[in-house]
Design a protein around this motif. Structure first.
Motif, mmCIF file in Angstrom:
data_model
loop_
_atom_site.group_PDB
_atom_site.id
_atom_site.type_symbol
_atom_site.label_atom_id
_atom_site.label_comp_id
_atom_site.label_asym_id
_atom_site.label_seq_id
_atom_site.Cartn_x
_atom_site.Cartn_y
_atom_site.Cartn_z
ATOM 1 N N LYS A 404 0.896 -1.276 0.198
ATOM 2 C CA LYS A 404 -0.077 0.206 0.156
ATOM 3 C C LYS A 404 0.921 1.341 -0.020
ATOM 4 N N ASP A 405 1.734 1.317 0.808
ATOM 5 C CA ASP A 405 2.814 2.605 0.723
ATOM 6 C C ASP A 405 4.051 2.360 0.433
ATOM 7 N N ALA A 406 4.173 1.472 -0.560
ATOM 8 C CA ALA A 406 5.409 0.844 -1.126
ATOM 9 C C ALA A 406 6.119 2.241 -1.776
ATOM 10 N N GLU A 407 5.506 3.139 -2.703
ATOM 11 C CA GLU A 407 5.912 4.129 -3.185
ATOM 12 C C GLU A 407 6.766 5.162 -2.374
ATOM 13 N N LYS A 408 5.875 5.606 -1.265
ATOM 14 C CA LYS A 408 6.283 6.372 -0.394
ATOM 15 C C LYS A 408 7.418 6.058 0.443
ATOM 16 N N ARG A 409 7.547 5.021 0.718
ATOM 17 C CA ARG A 409 8.565 4.347 1.463
ATOM 18 C C ARG A 409 10.088 4.278 0.673
ATOM 19 N N LEU A 410 9.881 3.873 -0.489
ATOM 20 C CA LEU A 410 10.854 3.600 -1.619
ATOM 21 C C LEU A 410 11.523 5.021 -1.710
ATOM 22 N N LYS A 411 10.801 6.102 -1.869
ATOM 23 C CA LYS A 411 11.302 7.427 -2.209
ATOM 24 C C LYS A 411 12.152 8.069 -0.965
ATOM 25 N N GLU A 412 11.435 7.697 0.267
ATOM 26 C CA GLU A 412 12.171 8.163 1.251
ATOM 27 C C GLU A 412 13.501 7.467 1.601
#
Length: 424
Positions: A404-412
């Motif tokens: 669900k929050d993969a994109e946010k975590r990977l960008k961080e």
């Protein structure tokens, strides 16, 4: 007269003691490998803990020992996920092994820490090797390792399970969509519990390569783990576990070392190094196909084994003899018929399909390697192992809790690495 006898006895005792001391010195650990006064034991650090694989590796070492009287070889084991730390700890503690298997992700780090011997001054015949093989052991133009085998992961599948599900066998040009459709039909539940999974494992690195992504660009200058291709690949891997439930969670696979062989998974990533064990222990029909294609097409991450010599070895000449034996010598001929490792010398280029325990579709691997459809496993930069150690926990968390929050975590984490290491 009695005094002279006493002096003679004392002198004789001293001479005998001195002779014994000198003999003890000549039998020390620093002796040559001539075999006249004792053996040199070379320790090689490996991560293979498969009983069958360890035994077969040992058979190759025995042949080396026959050709080199006075030199013994001992395998030292460390688990794959602790391997790099183990080698660095042993090196720092004065217990460095003479030779070491190398994970490409840590190659640059090891060179940076000066724990590998520079082999650039050795007489290495480049013409003996298949194209580009020697470069896999080089950092900044210097040779720090030689390559024993070079291959790629493929996907093994249980023919009996495909037959029972009424499915056609996978084809060499299949896609992620084809794979997922098959994995869903091959996943079986009984009384609310999954008793058969479609897939045992799908490694993140291979998913990234198939989709044109990665952690860091091949030149090591750019962080790409938050690129659209990388995000899509990582989410797909997590969805196999949490959304589609075709691959086991860590809890479901706990205590099970090989679900494929146990008949609890229909498909599994495997390389030629697994063929012997699978052939010996599988009680079902099986074969292999290339990994399914993502956006990058039918490509694969190169799986190769560099072997280096510890910079602190006490036996550099003997260690290089063993390294030559494994990478260009008789070991290259033996490994084809024992451990099913793909040779890297030109003289054995056509032997993949006839290797011991080769499955019916082994030709597919020959095609991948011959057509150059492999990419380098990891950039050889000193920071790469540290970068992986920061990214992998994020991916593990995504696999555990969903995408669900993969994109946010990977960008961080990508921005953190850019800032910390000065990358793009």
């Amino acid at each position: 007269m009695r005094k002279k006898k006493k002096l003679s006895a004392l002198l004789l005792t001293f001479v005998l003691a001195l002779s014994a001391f000198l003999a003890g010195c000549s039998g020390s650990d620093s002796e040559s490998a001539s075999g006249e006064s004792g053996d040199v034991t070379l320790r090689i650090l490996v991560w293979n803990n498969n009983p069958e694989g360890t035994k077969l590796e040992g058979e190759i070492f025995k042949e080396f020992e026959k050709e080199n009287p006075g030199i013994k070889v001992k395998q030292v084991y460390a688990p794959y996920d602790k391997f790099n730390d183990k080698f660095l700890t042993m090196s720092a503690g004065g217990d460095q092994p003479d030779l070491v298997w190398l994970q490409p992700s840590a190659f640059g780090q090891f060179v940076g820490k000066d724990v590998l011997m520079d082999l650039s001054d050795k007489e290495i015949n480049e013409e003996e090797y298949m194209p580009n093989v020697l470069s896999l052991g080089q950092v900044d133009g210097k040779q720090y390792a030689l390559i024993r085998d070079a291959s790629a992961f493929m996907l093994g599948y249980n023919k009996d399970m495909f037959d029972a599900a009424g499915l056609e066998y996978p084809k060499d040009d299949w896609t992620w969509d084809d794979f997922l459709a098959a994995a869903q039909k091959l996943t079986v539940e009984k009384n609310g519990k999954t008793v058969q999974f479609g897939m045992e494992n799908f490694y993140t690195n291979e998913l990234l390569v198939e989709n044109g992504g990665g952690f860091v660009s091949q030149d090591g200058k750019e962080v790409i783990v938050d690129s659209p291709e990388s995000i899509e690949a990582i989410k797909f891997g997590a969805d196999l576990i949490n959304k589609y439930h075709v691959q086991p969670t860590s809890a479901q696979s706990q205590g099970l070392s090989n679900m494929f062989l146990a008949g609890q998974a229909a498909m599994k990533m495997m390389g030629p190094w697994d063929w012997s064990d699978t052939s010996k222990n599988a009680n079902f029909k099986w074969d292999v196909v290339p990994l399914p294609a993502g956006k990058a097409g039918n490509v694969a991450a190169a799986s190769y084994l560099p072997i280096g010599i510890g910079s602190k070895t006490k036996h550099p000449d003997e260690a290089y003899k063993l390294l030559e034996f494994l990478t260009t010598g008789k070991g290259q001929d033996l490994q084809v018929d024992t451990i099913s490792a793909v040779p890297v010398v030109k003289r054995n280029a056509d032997k993949i399909e006839s290797m011991a325990n080769a499955p019916e579709n082994a030709k597919a691997l020959s095609t991948i390697l011959a057509e150059g459809r492999t990419v380098m496993n990891a950039p050889y930069i000193p920071e790469y192992a540290e970068i992986v150690s920061k990214i992998q926990p994020v991916i593990d968390n995504i696999n555990l809790n969903g995408s669900k929050d993969a994109e946010k975590r990977l960008k961080e984490v990508a921005d953190q690495i850019r800032k910390e290491y000065g990358l793009k």
